[in-house]
Design a protein around this motif. Sequence first.
Motif, mmCIF file in Angstrom:
data_model
loop_
_atom_site.group_PDB
_atom_site.id
_atom_site.type_symbol
_atom_site.label_atom_id
_atom_site.label_comp_id
_atom_site.label_asym_id
_atom_site.label_seq_id
_atom_site.Cartn_x
_atom_site.Cartn_y
_atom_site.Cartn_z
ATOM 1 N N HIS A 40 0.832 -1.208 0.000
ATOM 2 C CA HIS A 40 0.000 0.000 0.000
ATOM 3 C C HIS A 40 0.864 1.254 0.000
ATOM 4 C CE1 HIS A 40 -2.782 3.119 1.095
ATOM 5 N NE2 HIS A 40 -2.180 3.303 2.257
ATOM 6 N N ILE A 41 1.885 1.281 0.844
ATOM 7 C CA ILE A 41 2.755 2.463 0.925
ATOM 8 C C ILE A 41 3.464 2.709 -0.401
ATOM 9 C CG2 ILE A 41 4.818 3.400 2.041
ATOM 10 C CD1 ILE A 41 3.916 2.000 4.600
ATOM 11 N N SER A 42 3.865 1.623 -1.087
ATOM 12 C CA SER A 42 4.562 1.788 -2.370
ATOM 13 C C SER A 42 3.670 2.484 -3.395
ATOM 14 C CB SER A 42 5.007 0.423 -2.908
ATOM 15 O OG SER A 42 3.890 -0.349 -3.331
ATOM 16 N N GLY A 43 2.355 2.251 -3.301
ATOM 17 C CA GLY A 43 1.444 2.892 -4.235
ATOM 18 C C GLY A 43 1.267 4.375 -3.994
ATOM 19 N N THR A 44 1.638 4.864 -2.806
ATOM 20 C CA THR A 44 1.463 6.284 -2.486
ATOM 21 C C THR A 44 2.598 7.152 -3.013
ATOM 22 O OG1 THR A 44 2.627 6.148 -0.344
ATOM 23 C CG2 THR A 44 0.274 5.611 -0.368
ATOM 24 N N TYR A 45 3.724 6.532 -3.409
ATOM 25 C CA TYR A 45 4.887 7.333 -3.786
ATOM 26 C C TYR A 45 4.630 8.205 -5.010
ATOM 27 C CZ TYR A 45 7.543 4.452 -0.496
ATOM 28 O OH TYR A 45 8.001 3.822 0.633
ATOM 29 N N PHE A 46 4.016 7.614 -6.039
ATOM 30 C CA PHE A 46 3.811 8.377 -7.268
ATOM 31 C C PHE A 46 2.814 9.516 -7.072
ATOM 32 C CE2 PHE A 46 1.970 8.999 -11.570
ATOM 33 C CZ PHE A 46 3.129 9.422 -12.209
ATOM 34 N N PRO A 47 1.624 9.285 -6.457
ATOM 35 C CA PRO A 47 0.722 10.423 -6.208
ATOM 36 C C PRO A 47 1.352 11.502 -5.344
ATOM 37 C CG PRO A 47 -0.448 8.350 -5.934
ATOM 38 C CD PRO A 47 1.004 8.006 -6.083
ATOM 39 N N LYS A 48 2.166 11.118 -4.358
ATOM 40 C CA LYS A 48 2.824 12.115 -3.521
ATOM 41 C C LYS A 48 3.813 12.943 -4.340
ATOM 42 C CE LYS A 48 2.344 9.862 0.984
ATOM 43 N NZ LYS A 48 3.045 9.196 2.106
ATOM 44 N N THR A 49 4.456 12.287 -5.311
ATOM 45 C CA THR A 49 5.352 13.023 -6.207
ATOM 46 C C THR A 49 4.560 14.023 -7.042
ATOM 47 O OG1 THR A 49 6.825 11.110 -6.337
ATOM 48 C CG2 THR A 49 7.071 12.790 -8.036
ATOM 49 N N ILE A 50 3.372 13.604 -7.492
ATOM 50 C CA ILE A 50 2.508 14.506 -8.253
ATOM 51 C C ILE A 50 2.141 15.716 -7.414
ATOM 52 C CG2 ILE A 50 0.264 14.752 -9.372
ATOM 53 C CD1 ILE A 50 2.251 13.126 -10.969
ATOM 54 N N VAL A 51 1.821 15.489 -6.130
ATOM 55 C CA VAL A 51 1.497 16.597 -5.239
ATOM 56 C C VAL A 51 2.672 17.560 -5.124
ATOM 57 C CG1 VAL A 51 0.906 17.221 -2.868
ATOM 58 C CG2 VAL A 51 -0.182 15.261 -3.936
ATOM 59 N N THR A 52 3.873 17.010 -5.006
ATOM 60 C CA THR A 52 5.068 17.837 -4.843
ATOM 61 C C THR A 52 5.276 18.757 -6.043
ATOM 62 O OG1 THR A 52 6.107 16.101 -3.519
ATOM 63 C CG2 THR A 52 7.558 17.800 -4.434
ATOM 64 N N PHE A 53 5.045 18.221 -7.229
ATOM 65 C CA PHE A 53 5.289 18.994 -8.448
ATOM 66 C C PHE A 53 3.992 19.445 -9.120
ATOM 67 C CE2 PHE A 53 8.984 16.185 -7.964
ATOM 68 C CZ PHE A 53 10.009 17.116 -7.986
ATOM 69 N N ALA A 54 2.883 19.442 -8.370
ATOM 70 C CA ALA A 54 1.581 19.752 -8.963
ATOM 71 C C ALA A 54 1.549 21.136 -9.591
ATOM 72 C CB ALA A 54 0.476 19.618 -7.910
ATOM 73 N N ALA A 55 2.097 22.131 -8.883
ATOM 74 C CA ALA A 55 2.053 23.501 -9.416
ATOM 75 C C ALA A 55 2.794 23.589 -10.752
ATOM 76 C CB ALA A 55 2.658 24.468 -8.410
ATOM 77 N N LEU A 56 3.963 22.955 -10.827
ATOM 78 C CA LEU A 56 4.754 22.983 -12.056
ATOM 79 C C LEU A 56 4.037 22.256 -13.193
ATOM 80 C CD1 LEU A 56 7.448 23.717 -13.441
ATOM 81 C CD2 LEU A 56 8.352 21.525 -12.625
ATOM 82 N N LEU A 57 3.482 21.078 -12.899
ATOM 83 C CA LEU A 57 2.799 20.300 -13.926
ATOM 84 C C LEU A 57 1.564 21.031 -14.439
ATOM 85 C CD1 LEU A 57 3.015 16.750 -12.291
ATOM 86 C CD2 LEU A 57 4.251 17.527 -14.315
ATOM 87 N N ILE A 58 0.738 21.528 -13.514
ATOM 88 C CA ILE A 58 -0.489 22.211 -13.919
ATOM 89 C C ILE A 58 -0.173 23.483 -14.699
ATOM 90 C CG2 ILE A 58 -2.473 23.500 -13.010
ATOM 91 C CD1 ILE A 58 -2.702 21.373 -10.845
ATOM 92 N N PHE A 59 0.847 24.210 -14.256
ATOM 93 C CA PHE A 59 1.222 25.441 -14.959
ATOM 94 C C PHE A 59 1.570 25.142 -16.416
ATOM 95 C CE2 PHE A 59 4.213 28.596 -16.475
ATOM 96 C CZ PHE A 59 3.618 29.792 -16.094
ATOM 97 N N ASN A 60 2.439 24.158 -16.640
ATOM 98 C CA ASN A 60 2.871 23.858 -18.000
ATOM 99 C C ASN A 60 1.746 23.280 -18.854
ATOM 100 O OD1 ASN A 60 5.971 24.199 -18.545
ATOM 101 N ND2 ASN A 60 5.808 23.490 -16.439
ATOM 102 N N LEU A 61 0.910 22.400 -18.275
ATOM 103 C CA LEU A 61 -0.172 21.808 -19.045
ATOM 104 C C LEU A 61 -1.204 22.842 -19.473
ATOM 105 C CD1 LEU A 61 -0.770 18.428 -17.166
ATOM 106 C CD2 LEU A 61 0.049 18.717 -19.504
ATOM 107 N N LEU A 62 -1.589 23.711 -18.552
ATOM 108 C CA LEU A 62 -2.596 24.706 -18.888
ATOM 109 C C LEU A 62 -2.043 25.783 -19.821
ATOM 110 C CD1 LEU A 62 -4.635 25.177 -15.599
ATOM 111 C CD2 LEU A 62 -5.360 24.128 -17.727
#
Length: 410
Positions: A40-62
């Motif tokens: 279960h913990i291993s599955g949380t790593y990728f979403p947590k990474t998304i949270v960390t870089f969410a502002a950067l990802l959303i900025f570039n996508l939009l």
Amino acid sequence: MSKGNFYSRIPLPILVVGYLIVGLCLGYAFPKNEIIGALHISGTYFPKTIVTFAALLIFNLLAAAMAKLMLYHKEQAGKLFGLIFGAYLFMGGVSLLYVTGWISVLSDIPMFLPGLDVPGPMAWVAQIGHTFANVLTQQPLLQALVGAMLLGWLAAKFEQLHPIAHGFIAVGDAILWFFKKLLWYYPIMIGCLAIGIPMKFGAKGMALYGQGVLWVMIVTCTWVALMILLCKFCTKRTWKQILSYYGAVWPTGFGTGGSYDTLAVNIISAERDLGLHEDIAEVSIVFGTVLNKNCSTMSVLIVTIIVSQLLGIPISLSEILMLIPPVMILGLESPGIPGGAGYFMSPIIAVLLGAPDPATYVTTFVAVFSGLIPMFSTAGNTTDDGVVGAFLQDHFGHWISSHSLQRESA
């Protein structure tokens, strides 16, 4: 993976549902097992990474989406671009008000949180605006949302800034390419995250997940029925044409769980079954694949309630209404991949609701927004695209002749 790989031949939605069921069963049967807990913990790593870089990802996508639409499509489609953009924007707003009405019927959440003074109508609207304005000035994620749209528009608007616009587009395409390449991992991650639902919340978690699926099915299928009636009585389409289109596209959207995977079938069926002109069909369906995630945004609001109840976060109908503007904006450019809305909307929702632990909120949200939920959502999203095309062709076709479209596209 090679074409001969057995795993790669199994449709993605089947893999997602399969891993989801396995994860739920493991979490329910072995709630205290260390190995299961580690999965279960291993599955949380990728979403947590998304949270960390969410502002950067959303900025570039939009920024990329805004630049691409302004730079490549506005002049090509002319008035049709404005009509389709307006139609999808209007549909997004109406669908979110529609699902809010359903939420008030299906759930027992209060209009306002207990212990708070109930404001009058104008004071309530002002309170929502004040809250959203405060969050906008204090949260980098929403600043990225607004800034990206403005910068993408400016970069495409002025010729001197076109290199910046092309840079945004290249980065945005690279991000989406990266996520598409990781689709093989998505079912595995969902299975690992699903372990946490019964492990942390027991039978209550299982029941709330089932409730979320049921609510999404009711809301999206009722919406589809209304859209069928709208197409029949507001366009020139016959029942045979409409049912043939829905018979081809709805199961494909449901089966793939992704708007991009349904694109080719959607265009072909819109031309063959709905009788749309080639130019209008292609522009309407392609733009809809990028812009129209209205059933996904409806599902996002439903999942928001389920996750908030799982995590014990108080939520009211007024807060759901407060989420409509940002969710509608994000719905215009959330990736058309299975569960994409969960990835890119949950960090914003966690911020707006003041979740004590945003990372936990996001991982739980991604786990719940899986399986049948994105499948029902995609089926509704994709079929709406054809209805919009039929409506525009019948009511505004005299504005945009095929000759003018071909001349502008040349």
